[in-house]
Design a protein around this motif. Structure first.
Motif, PDB file in Angstrom:
ATOM      1  N   TYR A  55     -25.665  18.318  36.215  1.00  0.00           N
ATOM      2  CA  TYR A  55     -27.086  18.212  35.882  1.00  0.00           C
ATOM      3  C   TYR A  55     -27.766  17.099  36.675  1.00  0.00           C
ATOM      4  CZ  TYR A  55     -31.384  17.680  33.276  1.00  0.00           C
ATOM      5  OH  TYR A  55     -32.702  17.601  32.955  1.00  0.00           O
ATOM      6  N   LYS A  62     -29.211  12.862  45.625  1.00  0.00           N
ATOM      7  CA  LYS A  62     -29.643  12.070  44.467  1.00  0.00           C
ATOM      8  C   LYS A  62     -28.788  10.813  44.340  1.00  0.00           C
ATOM      9  CE  LYS A  62     -31.798  15.456  41.462  1.00  0.00           C
ATOM     10  NZ  LYS A  62     -31.711  16.049  40.113  1.00  0.00           N
ATOM     11  N   PRO A  78     -24.491  18.184  45.371  1.00  0.00           N
ATOM     12  CA  PRO A  78     -23.231  17.422  45.407  1.00  0.00           C
ATOM     13  C   PRO A  78     -22.157  18.023  46.306  1.00  0.00           C
ATOM     14  CG  PRO A  78     -23.471  18.572  43.330  1.00  0.00           C
ATOM     15  CD  PRO A  78     -24.765  18.745  44.048  1.00  0.00           C
ATOM     16  N   THR A 111     -26.807  15.654  39.556  1.00  0.00           N
ATOM     17  CA  THR A 111     -26.743  15.681  41.022  1.00  0.00           C
ATOM     18  C   THR A 111     -27.352  16.930  41.647  1.00  0.00           C
ATOM     19  OG1 THR A 111     -24.503  16.567  40.950  1.00  0.00           O
ATOM     20  CG2 THR A 111     -24.710  14.180  41.179  1.00  0.00           C
ATOM     21  N   ALA A 112     -27.401  18.042  40.915  1.00  0.00           N
ATOM     22  CA  ALA A 112     -27.982  19.257  41.496  1.00  0.00           C
ATOM     23  C   ALA A 112     -29.496  19.129  41.546  1.00  0.00           C
ATOM     24  CB  ALA A 112     -27.597  20.471  40.666  1.00  0.00           C
ATOM     25  N   LEU A 113     -30.092  19.806  42.501  1.00  0.00           N
ATOM     26  CA  LEU A 113     -31.545  19.734  42.613  1.00  0.00           C
ATOM     27  C   LEU A 113     -32.240  20.672  41.643  1.00  0.00           C
ATOM     28  CD1 LEU A 113     -30.843  18.250  45.280  1.00  0.00           C
ATOM     29  CD2 LEU A 113     -32.894  19.267  46.205  1.00  0.00           C
ATOM     30  N   ASP A 114     -31.485  21.653  41.183  1.00  0.00           N
ATOM     31  CA  ASP A 114     -32.149  22.737  40.476  1.00  0.00           C
ATOM     32  C   ASP A 114     -31.437  23.128  39.193  1.00  0.00           C
ATOM     33  OD1 ASP A 114     -34.433  24.084  40.680  1.00  0.00           O
ATOM     34  OD2 ASP A 114     -33.709  25.655  42.010  1.00  0.00           O
TER      35      ASP A 114
END
Lengths: 189, 288
Positions: free
Chosen positions: B218, A98, A92, B220-223
């Protein structure tokens, strides 16, 4: 005789229209490159690229204003040659892949500026925001190859990432201006 | 200089706003939660402006939703604390603004990623998390003596900000830091008005913002590991263990340390796990 002349003229006209009609191409993602660079710490440029690119072109050399470029990039294919940095870029703070999985460009206007040079203007959508951009594009070549008819272009343009709502660390070690270099190879459909 | 303004700004804005609103308190009025809610909401919203500039109208993506949610939670918290005194009405207010926050934040996911069933699960689940957080926070705010609640949750949010940063979402980490700073500003004013009952309304802002920031990070983050998020949420739940008879008997500094430990240790452990797991290598190149 008169009817035959009219018919003949119509046939020539139809053939002429076919010759003049824009050619349609599909972007060859493997041989197309989108590179970008951004200033890092005001001392150097950091480079990256996108690895998944699709799109289609309509190319009319005689009437360039009838040409069209539509490019779609998978934002999560960003590659800065560092796995950790890529993860950060996808998150982000930057591209937020995403939420905004695609980066798209759709041309609105194509103008010839000089021999083999064209100014392509259109809408760039990235990070959920759409802005006008213009790119000076060189028509590198058109050729019939053993793998079909191909066409290629190359150009670059500059954007401000803050214009796309991507302002993490702007002015704090990471530049706002991003130079994007595109090299497109496309196959005739 | 920027970092000083970004860190202290939300605290100063929240404290000044609460002081200004204090002029509207009636003489002897104890229930000033409405003022604390507004101060906390506006202070947190201001942290976004100080860090990232003004958000767009309508907000562009989940990050820009944060200041709108903060101010909306402040308004709902203030109105519900001032006029809708019953706890369940305040709770419904928190659920309403929490659902709206999650709805706004997940717009792109609903449009591009989730099927309607999955969207329903997420919207319901995340709103339930905010509803549960509100119950935990209010229950503890009412039971815990003095200022131990605000200090404990100020620390909780500050450490949660670290978890968000270590999970690859520095932006949400910064905004959680803004929430902690605004809470600090409210705390300073409560020192001056010791008799004030400030938490009604303010817990609405706290619950909505904690849930919203955690959910945003949670999703939007990849990890961002699910178990790290669960460890963060374990803090407010475990806080109730301080009501167990043998712990409740502990008063003074020991009691405070127990309450602080129950809430903050799980989130601190989450920060350690985030640091030790793959997420931390996001900044292996220096972070920018």
């Amino acid at each position: 005789m008169g009817k035959q002349m009219v018919l003949g003229l119509l046939m020539f006209g139809f053939a002429g229209a076919l010759v003049q009609a824009a050619d349609r191409y599909e972007v060859d993602g493997v041989h197309t490159t989108v590179l970008f660079r951004v200033k890092h710490m005001d001392v150097a440029y950091a480079y990256g690229r996108f690895n998944k690119i699709e799109g289609k072109l309509k190319w009319d050399e005689a009437n360039p204003e009838k040409s069209k470029f539509e490019i779609e990039i998978a934002a999560d294919s960003i590659d800065s040659a560092h796995g950790g940095r890529d993860k950060h870029l996808k998150g982000p703070d930057f591209f937020n892949v995403k939420e905004f999985p695609k980066i798209t460009f759709k041309s609105k206007d194509v103008k010839k500026t000089s021999e083999n040079m064209y100014m392509v203007s259109g809408k760039l959508q990235m990070h959920g925001k759409t802005n006008d951009v213009s790119c000076e594009l060189e028509h590198v070549g058109t050729k019939s190859t053993g793998r079909g008819d191909k066409i290629g272009f190359e150009g670059h343009f500059v954007i401000k990432r803050s214009d796309f709502g991507m302002n993490y660390m702007v002015g704090q070690g990471l530049g706002d201006e991003v130079t994007v270099k595109v090299s497109i190879e496309a196959n005739k459909k | 200089m920027d970092i000083v303004i970004q860190s202290a700004g939300p605290a100063v804005i929240a404290a000044v706003l609460m002081l200004l609103l204090g002029r509207m308190w009636k003489a002897g009025e104890r229930d000033v939660g409405w003022a604390a809610a507004l101060a906390l909401g506006v202070g947190t919203g201001a942290s976004y402006v100080l860090i990232k500039g003004w958000p767009e109208v309508p907000p562009l993506g989940s990050t820009q939703v944060v200041p709108y949610v903060a101010v909306a939670a402040g308004l709902v918290g203030a109105v519900s604390a001032r006029w809708l005194r019953a706890w369940w009405m305040q709770w419904l207010g928190a659920i309403g603004v929490g659902f709206a926050a999650i709805w706004m934040m997940t717009r792109s996911f609903r449009e591009h990623t989730w099927e309607s069933t999955e969207a329903t699960y997420w919207l319901t689940g995340l709103t339930a998390v905010i509803a549960g957080l509100w119950l935990c926070l209010r229950g503890q705010a009412m039971r815990w003596p003095g200022r131990s609640f605000v200090v404990t949750y100020g620390m909780f949010v500050a450490v949660m900000s670290g978890v968000l940063v270590l999970s690859g979402t520095a932006s949400y980490g910064q905004l959680a830091g803004g929430l902690a700073a605004a809470l600090g500003g409210v705390f300073l004013v409560t020192l001056w008005r010791k008799e004030a009952r400030w938490f009604d309304g303010a817990v609405t802002v706290l619950a909505v913002m904690i849930g919203h920031l955690l959910a945003s990070g949670y999703l939007t983050a990849l990890d961002f590991k699910w178990y790290v998020a669960m460890m963060v949420l374990a803090g407010p739940v475990l806080g109730f263990a301080s009501e167990l008879t043998f712990l409740r008997r502990r008063t003074g500094w020991l009691g405070f340390a127990i309450r602080m430990g129950l809430v903050v240790v799980p989130v601190a452990a989450a920060a350690v796990v985030a640091k030790l797991t793959e997420a931390a290598d996001t900044y292996g190149y220096g972070g920018y």
